[in-house]
Motif scaffolding. Structure first.
Motif, PDB file in Angstrom:
ATOM      1  N   GLY A   1      -5.382 -10.219  -2.333  1.00  0.00           N
ATOM      2  CA  GLY A   1      -6.365  -9.273  -2.868  1.00  0.00           C
ATOM      3  C   GLY A   1      -6.908  -8.361  -1.793  1.00  0.00           C
ATOM      4  O   GLY A   1      -7.101  -7.152  -2.018  1.00  0.00           O
ATOM      5  N   THR A   2      -7.155  -8.919  -0.602  1.00  0.00           N
ATOM      6  CA  THR A   2      -7.646  -8.112   0.509  1.00  0.00           C
ATOM      7  C   THR A   2      -6.637  -7.037   0.909  1.00  0.00           C
ATOM      8  O   THR A   2      -6.988  -5.874   1.126  1.00  0.00           O
ATOM      9  CB  THR A   2      -7.951  -9.003   1.723  1.00  0.00           C
ATOM     10  OG1 THR A   2      -8.929  -9.985   1.353  1.00  0.00           O
ATOM     11  CG2 THR A   2      -8.472  -8.176   2.884  1.00  0.00           C
ATOM     12  N   THR A   3      -5.366  -7.429   0.975  1.00  0.00           N
ATOM     13  CA  THR A   3      -4.309  -6.474   1.330  1.00  0.00           C
ATOM     14  C   THR A   3      -4.203  -5.361   0.288  1.00  0.00           C
ATOM     15  O   THR A   3      -4.106  -4.173   0.636  1.00  0.00           O
ATOM     16  CB  THR A   3      -2.954  -7.190   1.463  1.00  0.00           C
ATOM     17  OG1 THR A   3      -3.049  -8.223   2.451  1.00  0.00           O
ATOM     18  CG2 THR A   3      -1.857  -6.198   1.847  1.00  0.00           C
ATOM     19  N   LEU A   4      -4.220  -5.746  -0.987  1.00  0.00           N
ATOM     20  CA  LEU A   4      -4.149  -4.734  -2.044  1.00  0.00           C
ATOM     21  C   LEU A   4      -5.350  -3.797  -2.003  1.00  0.00           C
ATOM     22  O   LEU A   4      -5.221  -2.587  -2.237  1.00  0.00           O
ATOM     23  CB  LEU A   4      -4.063  -5.420  -3.410  1.00  0.00           C
ATOM     24  CG  LEU A   4      -2.747  -6.138  -3.742  1.00  0.00           C
ATOM     25  CD1 LEU A   4      -2.869  -6.866  -5.074  1.00  0.00           C
ATOM     26  CD2 LEU A   4      -1.586  -5.139  -3.785  1.00  0.00           C
ATOM     27  N   ALA A   5      -6.515  -4.345  -1.698  1.00  0.00           N
ATOM     28  CA  ALA A   5      -7.724  -3.512  -1.620  1.00  0.00           C
ATOM     29  C   ALA A   5      -7.608  -2.494  -0.484  1.00  0.00           C
ATOM     30  O   ALA A   5      -7.944  -1.315  -0.647  1.00  0.00           O
ATOM     31  CB  ALA A   5      -8.953  -4.391  -1.425  1.00  0.00           C
ATOM     32  N   VAL A   6      -7.133  -2.930   0.674  1.00  0.00           N
ATOM     33  CA  VAL A   6      -6.972  -2.031   1.812  1.00  0.00           C
ATOM     34  C   VAL A   6      -5.932  -0.956   1.494  1.00  0.00           C
ATOM     35  O   VAL A   6      -6.127   0.234   1.792  1.00  0.00           O
ATOM     36  CB  VAL A   6      -6.579  -2.815   3.078  1.00  0.00           C
ATOM     37  CG1 VAL A   6      -6.223  -1.862   4.216  1.00  0.00           C
ATOM     38  CG2 VAL A   6      -7.715  -3.731   3.510  1.00  0.00           C
TER      39      VAL A   6
END
Length: 445
Positions: free
Chosen positions: A404-409
């Motif tokens: 989720g963090t990667t997709l958000a970035v």
């Protein structure tokens, strides 16, 4: 699951580090003269369709003519899915923070007072520019239907006056049934345009599965698919007036699935019959009789969409001024005077911009690049990161939920790229228009 927080039975957001009591934007009380929380998810989906699909489909066949069928379809589907993903992040943020009424409120939560002012100002500016875009579509429809029988500025003034009147109801619930008709009109407009393009197909037309173009021409073309879904800036305001905000994702699903399928079918069919000569907006490439028919049907959608944008711009300022006061819920002289003035001012500014700025459509492109690129795409990444950090366990949650963090970035980076590239293309268009003498003059017929 993309949800970060857990709520207790009292509607409070809790975690191990802090507890925040939140209150919804609008209080629903039977004694209130104005009850805002009346929208069902079905009518919200119709208002979303009426707003987003309105002008979104008209440039897509031309984009297909520039980059080819395959790249255009891939982009249309990709941004449809991407828009659904960012809508999910937006809805989750709204449910976690019921007091958020607009992007300015979200900016205040994430970035403080400066973020509040920047995002609120951007929402207001983009809403007014979007109103102006719809006014120009309405003026174009009236010009086509009247065979340019009246000065374009007068037609724009007439359409602006009608838009102002329709924007006046204080609650979105009063506009919901108009949303049903508006969604029907734009859908019928698209169907009739496809029929008209087939009836008067261009002989010897050239079709390309893929096409080679410069970065400038290619990105200029793909702004159609990119900004065809640019309506998320309005979602917070729509969700705030829902009976059950928890159903907001149902409306988002209906919008994105309908828009993506409709866009794909419309652009392929129109391009297949009209070929590389298809213009933007596509209705201008139809034969005179079919152009009149489609504009006659579509004008109802242009009218409501313009009113909806103007209403949203006025609502943002009105709630900012009077939140928590009787003017929000009661028939007061102050409330009605300010509301009427705001609706008039937003429509009037849109009218002045549309008629005074010769290259207004390119300025709309700048506004879309600067704001819609973030509101529709990039800022959703910040929503996820903020709630994962503050409603979770800080860096531990960000590391544990690394996907989720990667997709958000990546979402933030995508918004930044669209913003920069779109702004560059729009500014270059304006410069070229003035250099070539195609910019025209303000307040002319």
């Amino acid at each position: 699951m993309l949800d970060i927080s857990e709520k207790d039975s009292q509607g409070r957001v809790e975690n191990s580090s802090k507890e925040t009591t939140v209150q919804d934007v609008f209080v629903d009380d039977e004694d209130h003269a104005f009850r805002y929380k009346t929208l069902s998810w079905q009518f919200v989906s119709l208002l979303m369709i009426a707003e987003i699909v309105s002008n979104g489909m008209l440039s897509l066949p031309n984009a297909m003519a520039v980059v080819g069928i395959v790249p255009s379809l891939i982009l249309t589907i990709f941004f449809g899915v991407f828009g659904l993903f960012t809508a999910k992040l937006l809805v989750d943020f709204k449910l976690n923070h019921p007091n958020v009424h607009n992007m300015g409120d979200a900016g205040d939560i994430m970035f403080g007072p400066v973020g509040r002012e920047v995002l609120a100002f951007g929402t207001l500016i983009f809403s007014i520019f979007a109103t102006g875009s719809e006014l120009l579509s309405g003026q174009l429809a009236l010009s086509e239907l009247s065979n340019n029988g009246l000065c374009a500025t007068f037609l724009l003034l007439i359409f602006s006056a009608a838009t102002f009147v329709i924007s006046l109801p204080r609650t979105l619930g009063r506009l919901s049934w108009l949303g049903l008709f508006s969604a029907f009109f734009i859908t019928l407009c698209g169907i009739l345009a496809m029929i008209g393009s087939g009836v008067d197909a261009v002989p010897g037309r050239k079709l390309n599965a893929t096409a080679t173009a410069s970065f400038f021409d290619a990105f200029l073309a793909v702004t159609g698919p990119v900004f065809a879904y640019a309506g998320h800036f309005m979602f917070f305001i729509l969700i705030s007036e829902m009976t059950r905000p928890q159903d907001a994702m149902k409306a988002a699903w209906v919008l994105q699935v309908f828009a993506t399928v409709f866009y794909a079918v419309f652009s392929v069919v129109v391009y297949a019959y009209l070929g590389s000569t298809v213009a933007s907006p596509a209705l201008l490439s139809l034969s005179p009789i079919w152009s009149k028919i489609t504009f006659a049907v579509g004008i109802g959608n242009f009218l409501l969409s313009g009113a909806l944008y103007s209403h949203v711009a006025a609502k943002l300022v009105f709630v900012r001024l009077f939140r928590g006061t009787p003017h929000i819920y009661s028939h007061t002289l102050m409330g009605w005077s300010v509301w009427t003035f705001l609706c008039f001012a937003c429509t009037a500014v849109a009218f002045i911009l549309a008629t005074a700025v010769p290259v207004f459509s390119d300025f709309v492109g700048i506004a879309a690049s600067l704001f819609a690129s973030w509101y529709t795409y990039g800022i959703a990444g910040f929503f996820w990161l903020h709630d994962a950090y503050y409603l979770g366990k800080g860096w531990e949650t960000l590391k544990r939920r690394w996907i989720g963090t990667t997709l958000a970035v990546l979402t933030i980076l995508a918004g930044a790229f669209i913003c920069v590239a779109g702004t560059y293309v729009s500014i270059k268009l304006i410069v070229e228009a003035y250099q070539s003498g195609m910019a025209g003059k303000p307040f002319t017929c």
